[in-house]
Design a protein around this motif. Structure first.
Motif, short mmCIF file in Angstrom:
data_model
loop_
_atom_site.label_atom_id
_atom_site.label_comp_id
_atom_site.label_asym_id
_atom_site.label_seq_id
_atom_site.Cartn_x
_atom_site.Cartn_y
_atom_site.Cartn_z
N ALA A 52 3.52 -1.78 -0.17
CA ALA A 52 4.25 -0.50 -0.13
C ALA A 52 5.62 -0.69 0.51
O ALA A 52 5.74 -1.35 1.54
CB ALA A 52 3.44 0.52 0.64
N PRO A 53 6.66 -0.12 -0.09
CA PRO A 53 8.01 -0.25 0.46
C PRO A 53 8.11 0.18 1.92
O PRO A 53 8.89 -0.38 2.68
CB PRO A 53 8.86 0.63 -0.44
CG PRO A 53 8.12 0.66 -1.72
CD PRO A 53 6.66 0.62 -1.35
N SER A 54 7.31 1.13 2.32
CA SER A 54 7.36 1.58 3.72
C SER A 54 6.86 0.49 4.67
O SER A 54 7.12 0.56 5.87
CB SER A 54 6.54 2.85 3.90
OG SER A 54 5.21 2.66 3.48
N TYR A 55 6.15 -0.52 4.17
CA TYR A 55 5.68 -1.64 4.98
C TYR A 55 6.62 -2.85 4.88
O TYR A 55 6.38 -3.86 5.51
CB TYR A 55 4.31 -2.10 4.51
CG TYR A 55 3.18 -1.14 4.76
CD1 TYR A 55 3.32 -0.02 5.57
CD2 TYR A 55 1.95 -1.35 4.17
CE1 TYR A 55 2.28 0.85 5.78
CE2 TYR A 55 0.89 -0.49 4.39
CZ TYR A 55 1.06 0.62 5.20
OH TYR A 55 0.02 1.46 5.41
N GLY A 59 12.45 -6.72 2.94
CA GLY A 59 12.25 -7.36 1.65
C GLY A 59 13.24 -6.92 0.59
O GLY A 59 14.33 -6.40 0.88
N LEU A 60 12.87 -7.13 -0.65
CA LEU A 60 13.71 -6.79 -1.79
C LEU A 60 13.80 -5.29 -1.98
O LEU A 60 12.84 -4.56 -1.73
CB LEU A 60 13.13 -7.44 -3.05
CG LEU A 60 13.02 -8.97 -3.01
CD1 LEU A 60 12.25 -9.47 -4.22
CD2 LEU A 60 14.38 -9.61 -2.92
N ASP A 61 14.94 -4.83 -2.45
CA ASP A 61 15.16 -3.40 -2.66
C ASP A 61 14.16 -2.83 -3.67
O ASP A 61 13.93 -3.42 -4.74
CB ASP A 61 16.60 -3.17 -3.16
CG ASP A 61 16.89 -1.70 -3.33
OD1 ASP A 61 16.93 -0.98 -2.32
OD2 ASP A 61 17.07 -1.27 -4.50
N TRP A 62 13.59 -1.68 -3.34
CA TRP A 62 12.57 -1.07 -4.19
C TRP A 62 13.14 -0.64 -5.54
O TRP A 62 12.63 -1.02 -6.59
CB TRP A 62 11.93 0.12 -3.47
CG TRP A 62 11.02 0.91 -4.35
CD1 TRP A 62 11.26 2.14 -4.89
CD2 TRP A 62 9.74 0.51 -4.83
NE1 TRP A 62 10.21 2.52 -5.69
CE2 TRP A 62 9.26 1.53 -5.66
CE3 TRP A 62 8.95 -0.62 -4.66
CZ2 TRP A 62 8.02 1.48 -6.30
CZ3 TRP A 62 7.72 -0.68 -5.29
CH2 TRP A 62 7.27 0.37 -6.10
N MET A 85 -5.11 -1.56 -7.57
CA MET A 85 -3.92 -1.71 -6.76
C MET A 85 -4.19 -1.34 -5.32
O MET A 85 -4.91 -0.38 -5.05
CB MET A 85 -2.80 -0.83 -7.31
CG MET A 85 -2.25 -1.35 -8.61
SD MET A 85 -1.43 -0.07 -9.53
CE MET A 85 -2.83 0.75 -10.27
N GLN A 86 -3.61 -2.12 -4.43
CA GLN A 86 -3.64 -1.83 -3.01
C GLN A 86 -2.21 -1.56 -2.57
O GLN A 86 -1.28 -2.05 -3.15
CB GLN A 86 -4.20 -3.02 -2.22
CG GLN A 86 -5.58 -3.48 -2.65
CD GLN A 86 -5.53 -4.41 -3.84
OE1 GLN A 86 -4.67 -5.28 -3.95
NE2 GLN A 86 -6.45 -4.23 -4.77
N GLU A 87 -2.09 -0.77 -1.51
CA GLU A 87 -0.79 -0.40 -0.93
C GLU A 87 0.15 0.26 -1.94
O GLU A 87 1.33 -0.05 -2.03
CB GLU A 87 -0.11 -1.61 -0.27
CG GLU A 87 -0.85 -2.11 0.94
CD GLU A 87 -0.08 -3.14 1.73
OE1 GLU A 87 1.17 -3.18 1.66
OE2 GLU A 87 -0.74 -3.92 2.44
N LEU A 88 -0.39 1.18 -2.69
CA LEU A 88 0.41 2.00 -3.61
C LEU A 88 1.02 3.13 -2.80
O LEU A 88 0.31 3.89 -2.15
CB LEU A 88 -0.48 2.56 -4.72
CG LEU A 88 0.12 3.62 -5.63
CD1 LEU A 88 1.25 3.02 -6.46
CD2 LEU A 88 -0.95 4.22 -6.52
N ASP A 89 2.33 3.22 -2.80
CA ASP A 89 3.01 4.31 -2.11
C ASP A 89 3.06 5.50 -3.06
O ASP A 89 3.87 5.53 -3.98
CB ASP A 89 4.42 3.88 -1.69
CG ASP A 89 5.08 4.88 -0.77
OD1 ASP A 89 4.80 6.10 -0.90
OD2 ASP A 89 5.88 4.47 0.07
N LYS A 90 2.18 6.46 -2.82
CA LYS A 90 2.06 7.58 -3.77
C LYS A 90 3.28 8.49 -3.78
O LYS A 90 3.51 9.20 -4.74
CB LYS A 90 0.79 8.37 -3.52
CG LYS A 90 0.70 9.09 -2.22
CD LYS A 90 -0.64 9.79 -2.09
CE LYS A 90 -0.74 10.51 -0.76
NZ LYS A 90 -2.02 11.15 -0.59
N THR A 91 4.11 8.43 -2.74
CA THR A 91 5.32 9.25 -2.75
C THR A 91 6.41 8.67 -3.62
O THR A 91 7.29 9.39 -4.09
CB THR A 91 5.87 9.45 -1.32
OG1 THR A 91 6.20 8.17 -0.78
CG2 THR A 91 4.84 10.13 -0.43
#
Length: 143
Positions: A52-55, A59-62, A85-91
């Motif tokens: 998830a980008p929040s984690y 890293g690389l730009d979302w 899928m794991q760590e899917l950022d639902k927002t």
């Protein structure tokens, strides 16, 4: 080295012995190759920790790097029967992912963690599977 796995159930495996005998064979598909469709006696599973980008602060730009790469990978994985899928950022991505996979006849279950934005999700081909039971836990999605 490998992202996808494919296997098929043994013909003589009873439900009570499923954990012990259900995989007669498991094949791994190199991630540089295509993901072929399963035969009727096979199940193909594609699993991925999306980080998830929040984690991933450093890293690389979302939007410009990771999201376009995810779209390409999920298009390749459309031949699989199940996508986990794991760590899917639902927002950021859950609705777009759902719409993208629906085009390929996938239906999904997204973990309900109330207001927590990072979840697990399982999508499956509706021609092969249907949802009969779902249980949402703090760190696990069972279906």
């Amino acid at each position: 080295k490998h992202l996808g796995s494919r296997g098929h159930f043994a013909q003589n495996c009873s439900p009570t012995r499923a954990a012990a005998c259900c995989w007669r064979a498991m094949r791994f598909v190199d991630r540089q190759q295509g993901f072929p469709a399963s035969s009727p006696d096979e199940i193909s599973i594609f699993t991925w920790n999306l980080l998830a980008p929040s984690y991933d602060d450093d890293g690389l730009d979302w939007a410009t790097v990771r999201l376009p790469a995810f779209r390409r990978w999920f298009e390749r994985a459309a031949a699989c029967d199940v996508i986990c899928m794991q760590e899917l950022d639902k927002t950021l991505f859950a609705e777009e992912l759902h719409n993208m996979l629906a085009v390929h006849s996938f239906e999904g279950v997204v973990q309900d963690r109330n207001t927590f934005p990072v979840v697990n999700a399982t999508y499956f081909k509706t021609s092969r599977f249907q949802t009969t039971w779902v249980e949402h836990r703090s760190r696990v999605l069972l279906c």
